[in-house]
Scaffold this motif. Structure first.
Motif: not given
Lengths: 83, 198
Positions: B33, B177-178, B180-183
């Motif tokens: 990322a 990190f992920w 908080a992005a919908g994972y």
């Protein structure tokens, strides 16, 4: 205060233009760069766009079934040309 | 009768080891990322901190002097590839957390480059998680997370954070990190916990 319907006007201005025409002033290092100059890491679960100079995250775009997540985090503002 | 060239045939893949929606690969894809951080083992430190103020730090030499384990395990990436029988060497989190003064239910991994991921504490104890520094008999390369990465193979691979530099024990969960992005907050491949909707 108004409800979120008041966003319809300003958001229609924001999302209509071609996003690649936007510029971004990096809040981390002050680099002013066109979106096309950002470094994009999109081999992973989602696309991560970073400042080409300091690598600070500009925004993330994650595509999930039926949903698109667009996360600016602390990535600063995008600047679109306007008439 | 014609047979489809399935994964379990001539290439020897055991499909019963594949979680739903995954395909097997011999490669070891590199998914990052951000830019690969250059971490010198001379400067490397690993810190575990808890909500009580307790903390412990290991230098690279001290970390290598801890009891080491060899682990052979399958990996499952949320981008749908799985890799069987990967061989790692490192230190169990049971060792790194053995003296922690904590009543926390969650652990947050922090990494060079700013990446974070969150896990229930119970998912990283009892021989289910390691900080690894060698892959296939060689020092772990930077593109795969070297000098050291987390290995939590029973969860999707984004939980096995590369370039890990420390753990925070917390009574409060903090999406990483992920996450908080919908994972998915947990990320169990056998329950196909890919996104918030799963």
């Amino acid at each position: 205060m108004r409800d979120g319907n008041a966003l319809a006007g300003p958001l229609s201005d924001l999302f209509l233009p071609d996003p690649t025409t936007a510029w971004r002033l990096c809040p981390g290092c002050g680099t002013d760069a066109a979106l096309a100059a950002l470094h994009v890491y999109d081999q992973g679960p989602a696309a991560v766009a970073r400042c080409p100079r300091c690598s600070e995250i500009a925004f993330r775009v994650a595509r999930h079934p039926g949903q698109l997540w667009f996360d600016f985090g602390r990535g600063g503002a995008l600047r679109f040309p306007a008439s | 009768m014609s047979l489809s060239p399935g994964f379990s045939g001539r290439r020897g893949f055991d499909t019963s080891r594949l979680p739903p929606g995954q395909y097997p690969t011999y490669d070891f894809p590199v998914l990052s990322a951000g830019p690969t951080p250059e971490v010198d083992t001379a400067d490397w430190e690993f810190t575990v901190a808890s909500e009580t103020g307790w903390r412990a730090t290991w230098t690279w030499e001290q970390f290598l002097a801890l009891p080491q384990q060899d682990v052979t395990t399958d990996l499952h990436c949320v981008t749908r590839w799985s890799k069987f029988d990967t061989r790692w060497r490192g230190v169990s989190l049971d060792v790194l957390l053995a003296d922690a003064e904590t009543a926390a239910d969650f652990v947050i991994a922090h990494c060079h480059g700013g990446y974070t991921t969150n896990l229930p504490l119970e998912d990283v104890l009892d021989g289910r998680a390691w900080v690894v520094h060698a892959y296939d008999g060689f020092p772990l390369s930077p593109e795969h997370g070297g000098p050291a990465r987390l290995l939590v193979p029973h969860l999707y691979l984004w939980k096995s954070a590369k370039w890990v530099r420390g753990l925070t024990l917390s009574p409060v969960d903090e999406p990483g990190f992920w996450e908080a992005a919908g994972y998915h907050n947990h990320g169990d491949p056998w329950r196909e916990q890919r996104t918030w909707q799963d």
